[in-house]
Scaffold this motif. Structure first.
Motif, PDB file in Angstrom:
ATOM      1  N   SER A   1       0.818  -1.211   0.000  1.00  0.00           N
ATOM      2  CA  SER A   1       0.000   0.000   0.000  1.00  0.00           C
ATOM      3  C   SER A   1       0.856   1.268   0.000  1.00  0.00           C
ATOM      4  CB  SER A   1      -0.946   0.005   1.203  1.00  0.00           C
ATOM      5  OG  SER A   1      -0.216  -0.215   2.398  1.00  0.00           O
ATOM      6  N   LEU A   2       1.993   1.245   0.690  1.00  0.00           N
ATOM      7  CA  LEU A   2       2.885   2.404   0.697  1.00  0.00           C
ATOM      8  C   LEU A   2       3.638   2.510  -0.623  1.00  0.00           C
ATOM      9  CD1 LEU A   2       4.153   4.778   2.207  1.00  0.00           C
ATOM     10  CD2 LEU A   2       5.799   3.184   3.222  1.00  0.00           C
ATOM     11  N   ARG A   3       4.006   1.381  -1.164  1.00  0.00           N
ATOM     12  CA  ARG A   3       4.759   1.369  -2.422  1.00  0.00           C
ATOM     13  C   ARG A   3       3.925   1.886  -3.587  1.00  0.00           C
ATOM     14  NH1 ARG A   3       9.012  -2.593  -2.036  1.00  0.00           N
ATOM     15  NH2 ARG A   3       8.609  -3.413  -4.113  1.00  0.00           N
ATOM     16  N   LYS A   4       2.602   1.758  -3.467  1.00  0.00           N
ATOM     17  CA  LYS A   4       1.718   2.190  -4.547  1.00  0.00           C
ATOM     18  C   LYS A   4       1.531   3.704  -4.608  1.00  0.00           C
ATOM     19  CE  LYS A   4      -1.137  -1.966  -5.115  1.00  0.00           C
ATOM     20  NZ  LYS A   4      -2.513  -2.535  -4.967  1.00  0.00           N
ATOM     21  N   LEU A   5       1.888   4.394  -3.513  1.00  0.00           N
ATOM     22  CA  LEU A   5       1.692   5.839  -3.489  1.00  0.00           C
ATOM     23  C   LEU A   5       2.594   6.521  -4.509  1.00  0.00           C
ATOM     24  CD1 LEU A   5       1.467   6.580   0.339  1.00  0.00           C
ATOM     25  CD2 LEU A   5      -0.388   6.256  -1.284  1.00  0.00           C
ATOM     26  N   ALA A   6       2.063   7.553  -5.124  1.00  0.00           N
ATOM     27  CA  ALA A   6       2.795   8.264  -6.163  1.00  0.00           C
ATOM     28  C   ALA A   6       3.332   9.587  -5.639  1.00  0.00           C
ATOM     29  CB  ALA A   6       1.875   8.510  -7.357  1.00  0.00           C
ATOM     30  N   ALA A   7       4.325  10.112  -6.318  1.00  0.00           N
ATOM     31  CA  ALA A   7       4.851  11.441  -5.982  1.00  0.00           C
ATOM     32  C   ALA A   7       3.719  12.453  -6.047  1.00  0.00           C
ATOM     33  CB  ALA A   7       5.969  11.810  -6.952  1.00  0.00           C
ATOM     34  N   GLY A   8       3.705  13.355  -5.078  1.00  0.00           N
ATOM     35  CA  GLY A   8       2.664  14.358  -5.012  1.00  0.00           C
ATOM     36  C   GLY A   8       1.596  14.057  -3.989  1.00  0.00           C
ATOM     37  N   GLU A   9       1.492  12.779  -3.564  1.00  0.00           N
ATOM     38  CA  GLU A   9       0.491  12.436  -2.550  1.00  0.00           C
ATOM     39  C   GLU A   9       0.976  12.886  -1.164  1.00  0.00           C
ATOM     40  OE1 GLU A   9      -2.093   9.063  -2.931  1.00  0.00           O
ATOM     41  OE2 GLU A   9      -0.715   8.171  -4.408  1.00  0.00           O
ATOM     42  N   THR A  10       0.018  13.149  -0.271  1.00  0.00           N
ATOM     43  CA  THR A  10       0.334  13.678   1.061  1.00  0.00           C
ATOM     44  C   THR A  10      -0.018  12.651   2.130  1.00  0.00           C
ATOM     45  OG1 THR A  10      -0.128  15.916   0.271  1.00  0.00           O
ATOM     46  CG2 THR A  10      -0.047  15.601   2.643  1.00  0.00           C
ATOM     47  N   ILE A  11       0.913  12.430   3.052  1.00  0.00           N
ATOM     48  CA  ILE A  11       0.724  11.420   4.093  1.00  0.00           C
ATOM     49  C   ILE A  11       1.090  11.971   5.470  1.00  0.00           C
ATOM     50  CG2 ILE A  11       1.113   9.475   2.530  1.00  0.00           C
ATOM     51  CD1 ILE A  11       3.968   9.247   3.622  1.00  0.00           C
ATOM     52  N   ASP A  12       0.555  11.328   6.525  1.00  0.00           N
ATOM     53  CA  ASP A  12       0.991  11.516   7.898  1.00  0.00           C
ATOM     54  C   ASP A  12       1.844  10.297   8.258  1.00  0.00           C
ATOM     55  OD1 ASP A  12      -0.756  13.652   7.796  1.00  0.00           O
ATOM     56  OD2 ASP A  12      -2.315  12.640   8.964  1.00  0.00           O
ATOM     57  N   VAL A  13       2.900  10.490   9.002  1.00  0.00           N
ATOM     58  CA  VAL A  13       3.752   9.357   9.352  1.00  0.00           C
ATOM     59  C   VAL A  13       4.059   9.341  10.847  1.00  0.00           C
ATOM     60  CG1 VAL A  13       4.854   9.322   7.080  1.00  0.00           C
ATOM     61  CG2 VAL A  13       5.967  10.533   8.960  1.00  0.00           C
ATOM     62  N   LEU A  14       4.279   8.132  11.361  1.00  0.00           N
ATOM     63  CA  LEU A  14       4.914   7.924  12.654  1.00  0.00           C
ATOM     64  C   LEU A  14       6.320   7.428  12.352  1.00  0.00           C
ATOM     65  CD1 LEU A  14       2.218   6.098  14.832  1.00  0.00           C
ATOM     66  CD2 LEU A  14       2.638   8.552  14.595  1.00  0.00           C
ATOM     67  N   ALA A  15       7.318   8.058  12.964  1.00  0.00           N
ATOM     68  CA  ALA A  15       8.690   7.707  12.614  1.00  0.00           C
ATOM     69  C   ALA A  15       9.637   8.020  13.760  1.00  0.00           C
ATOM     70  CB  ALA A  15       9.116   8.472  11.362  1.00  0.00           C
ATOM     71  N   THR A  16      10.785   7.375  13.712  1.00  0.00           N
ATOM     72  CA  THR A  16      11.879   7.714  14.613  1.00  0.00           C
ATOM     73  C   THR A  16      12.920   8.500  13.829  1.00  0.00           C
ATOM     74  OG1 THR A  16      12.985   5.603  14.156  1.00  0.00           O
ATOM     75  CG2 THR A  16      11.534   5.690  16.070  1.00  0.00           C
ATOM     76  N   LEU A  17      13.678   9.308  14.534  1.00  0.00           N
ATOM     77  CA  LEU A  17      14.728  10.116  13.905  1.00  0.00           C
ATOM     78  C   LEU A  17      16.063   9.424  14.137  1.00  0.00           C
ATOM     79  CD1 LEU A  17      15.383  12.840  12.471  1.00  0.00           C
ATOM     80  CD2 LEU A  17      15.772  13.791  14.760  1.00  0.00           C
ATOM     81  N   ARG A  18      16.838   9.286  13.077  1.00  0.00           N
ATOM     82  CA  ARG A  18      18.128   8.623  13.241  1.00  0.00           C
ATOM     83  C   ARG A  18      19.191   9.270  12.369  1.00  0.00           C
ATOM     84  NH1 ARG A  18      17.977   2.625  10.725  1.00  0.00           N
ATOM     85  NH2 ARG A  18      18.580   3.168   8.606  1.00  0.00           N
ATOM     86  N   LYS A  19      20.436   8.920  12.689  1.00  0.00           N
ATOM     87  CA  LYS A  19      21.577   9.467  11.949  1.00  0.00           C
ATOM     88  C   LYS A  19      21.985   8.496  10.862  1.00  0.00           C
ATOM     89  CE  LYS A  19      25.619   9.300  13.957  1.00  0.00           C
ATOM     90  NZ  LYS A  19      26.754   9.607  14.872  1.00  0.00           N
ATOM     91  N   ASN A  20      22.162   8.992   9.657  1.00  0.00           N
ATOM     92  CA  ASN A  20      22.675   8.184   8.554  1.00  0.00           C
ATOM     93  C   ASN A  20      24.100   8.628   8.259  1.00  0.00           C
ATOM     94  OD1 ASN A  20      22.684   6.419   6.240  1.00  0.00           O
ATOM     95  ND2 ASN A  20      22.543   8.281   4.995  1.00  0.00           N
TER      96      ASN A  20
END
Length: 570
Positions: free
Chosen positions: A532-551
């Protein structure tokens, strides 16, 4: 992760405006808010949490029931030049516990034997064949690490053969002992130790402390004792005990020690895994080092992991580390196959506890597979390998269902079982399996509501993309080490626009999104990303739950999000 999960903001302690303002004179507001979700609102509590103190933050080991008697017994056997064997469990906690005790014997220059049971052939805990073998080897004293709290019959058998047994363990007890036994376990009745959640290696560390104190060698704790913390932090993180109170102090300092470790084995293991020890944190211990140590017992025999930790020959440890890395990759493949087969088995099932058994499943990976399935189906899972007329395997359950209490209620149907509230191992006769399933289904039906089977995700704070900064990341680092009881903060970010997406990894299973809000953007990763996430296209708007990390890539560092869940913005 499926998008149907229910999101809740984590409830924190309410702080009055004046008190909050006073706290923000010492610490940043965002850090105070995160600390309130961890039950902390007073300045002294916050100071203690953010600045763990090794000297004042640990409890007196002599408070543990039976520890003085057990240390005296060991000391007497040493004085009499009796033969001693360490008997340790085969998981990362047990292996580290055994290595800590081995280091004590090396430090006092006393010889010892080591016995690690075979997971498949012998199973968990003390067994009579092992005791017979140790008797034949003229062993006088067995010291168990991370096992044997419920092996009263086996302990009695050992005593009948003339051996004595000291049990150092943290698992729930289901049997009663009188004062003639040498059981060191803070969960036993009558124990006055203030903290009950040490892992097996943690208790062995307390035993080492007690031994040195009682024998007038307390000064050794300042140097020798602290160098043991590299093993202890691996065990504490790997065994998923709550990283609060004493565990937080030990893990905090353990992270310092492991970055400077003198053990060639840990250095070699990190190198084989492609990890820089200086960048090590609780997440990398839990997902990089610990699985490789655990792989030994799951795939072959845990002795290779133990040897890695105690060997001082660089060439030997490099070979052992490469072998553990190979075994871990094999373990991942085997686990993946079990998970896929179990998904087919469970497809369409509505039961509140899922129980599966197959002959071709490998019992060594069933705990990991059950954890993955529990996370997907949001209900207890039991996986068993059928070996002749028995089923042997593992159980995992979410925090709203106590699996060990449920197995207690079914104990007449089980050959053997043991574990914790959310994780257990068990053995059952095939002719009792149907009855066991029926009993567990009834228990689950009584205890779990349908709403309990829908994933619930708690997040710490809502935040704007513009507020994600290195300064915020530095505050988050103060909360380390993360784990059970002190989870990595989860943020909610709303109305983020997908400006780009990129597939990563083998078979393109992972997804890298570029998320934007106004002039601000950040990369966000989704591992094993849902269709379902992979199907989203550029331009769509989402809310996310996420953690912040260092790359970190080569010499460049950047902040990124790790997506836990998402929803289409309404």
């Amino acid at each position: 992760m499926k998008a149907k999960a229910v999101w809740h903001k984590k409830k924190g302690i309410e702080i009055k405006t004046a008190a909050f303002a006073k706290l923000t004179k010492v610490y940043p507001p965002v850090l105070i808010k995160l600390l309130t979700t961890r039950g902390l609102s007073k300045l002294d509590e916050i100071d203690k949490f953010l600045n763990p103190n090794f000297d004042s933050g640990l409890f007196n080991p002599l408070l543990l029931k039976n520890i003085k008697r057990s240390v005296k017994l060991l000391s007497d056997f040493i004085d009499q030049q009796k033969k001693i064997s360490i008997y340790t469990d085969y998981d990362a906690d047990g292996i580290c516990a055994g290595a800590i005790l081995a280091d004590l014997f090396d430090e006092i220059k006393y010889p010892f034997e080591i016995y690690i049971p075979d997971r498949r052939r012998e199973g968990y805990g003390l067994n009579k064949n092992a005791i017979k073998f140790l008797k034949e080897q003229k062993v006088d004293l067995i010291i168990t690490c991370d096992c044997a709290s419920n092996n009263k019959d086996e302990i009695d058998f050992a005593r009948e053969l003339g051996l004595e047994v000291i049990v150092i363990d943290h698992h729930q007890l289901h049997v009663k002992y009188d004062q003639s036994y040498f059981i060191v376990n803070p969960k036993q009745p009558g124990d006055r130790y203030p903290f009950k959640e040490l892992c097996g290696a943690g208790l062995v560390y307390k035993f080492v402390q007690a031994f040195l104190i009682i024998n007038g060698q307390e000064k050794k704790l300042q140097i020798f004792g602290k160098w043991l913390l590299d093993l202890l932090v691996i065990a504490t993180v790997a065994d998923l005990v709550p990283l609060v109170s004493e565990n937080r102090v030990l893990s905090h300092y353990g992270l310092m020690v492991i970055k400077k470790t003198r053990r060639w084995g840990i250095k070699a293991l990190a190198e084989a895994a492609g990890t820089n020890l200086l960048d090590l944190n609780s997440e990398k211990i839990g997902f990089v080092l610990a699985p490789r140590l655990n792989a030994a017992g799951r795939i072959n025999h845990a002795s290779s992991a133990y040897k890695l930790l105690i060997t001082k020959n660089l060439d030997k440890v490099k070979g052992l580390a490469r072998e553990l890395d190979r075994q871990n990759r094999l373990r991942q493949n085997i686990t993946g196959k079990v998970v896929q087969e179990a998904k087919i088995l469970f497809k369409g099932k509505k039961e509140k506890i899922l129980i599966g058994i197959k002959k071709n499943w490998d019992q060594g990976v069933l705990g990991i597979a059950a954890s993955k399935l529990m996370a997907e189906f949001h209900r207890p899972v039991i996986l068993l390998q059928q070996i002749e007329d028995q089923g042997v395997g593992s159980a995992r359950s979410p925090k709203n269902f106590n699996i060990i209490n449920s197995l207690d209620k079914c104990s007449p149907l089980l050959i053997r079982y043991g574990g914790h509230a959310q994780a257990a191992g068990l053995k059952v006769s095939i002719d009792k399996l149907s009855e066991l399933k029926s009993a567990l289904h009834k228990i689950a039906d009584r205890q779990l509501k349908n709403s309990d089977l829908v994933e619930q995700i708690e997040y710490d704070l809502p935040i704007k993309l513009a507020d994600l900064s290195w300064e915020l990341y530095s505050y988050l680092e103060k909360l380390e080490p993360f784990g059970l009881g002190n989870h990595q903060p989860i943020f909610r970010l709303n109305k983020l626009t997908i400006s780009n997406k990129q597939y990563l990894g083998n078979l393109n299973k992972h997804l890298k999104l570029t998320l934007q809000s106004g002039d601000h953007f950040i990369f966000a990763l989704s591992f094993d990303s849902p269709v379902s996430l992979r199907k989203l296209a550029a331009g769509e708007t989402i809310d996310v739950l996420a953690t912040l990390r260092k790359n970190q890539w080569r010499n460049k560092q950047s902040l990124e999000l790790l997506i836990i869940d998402w929803k289409i913005t309404k």
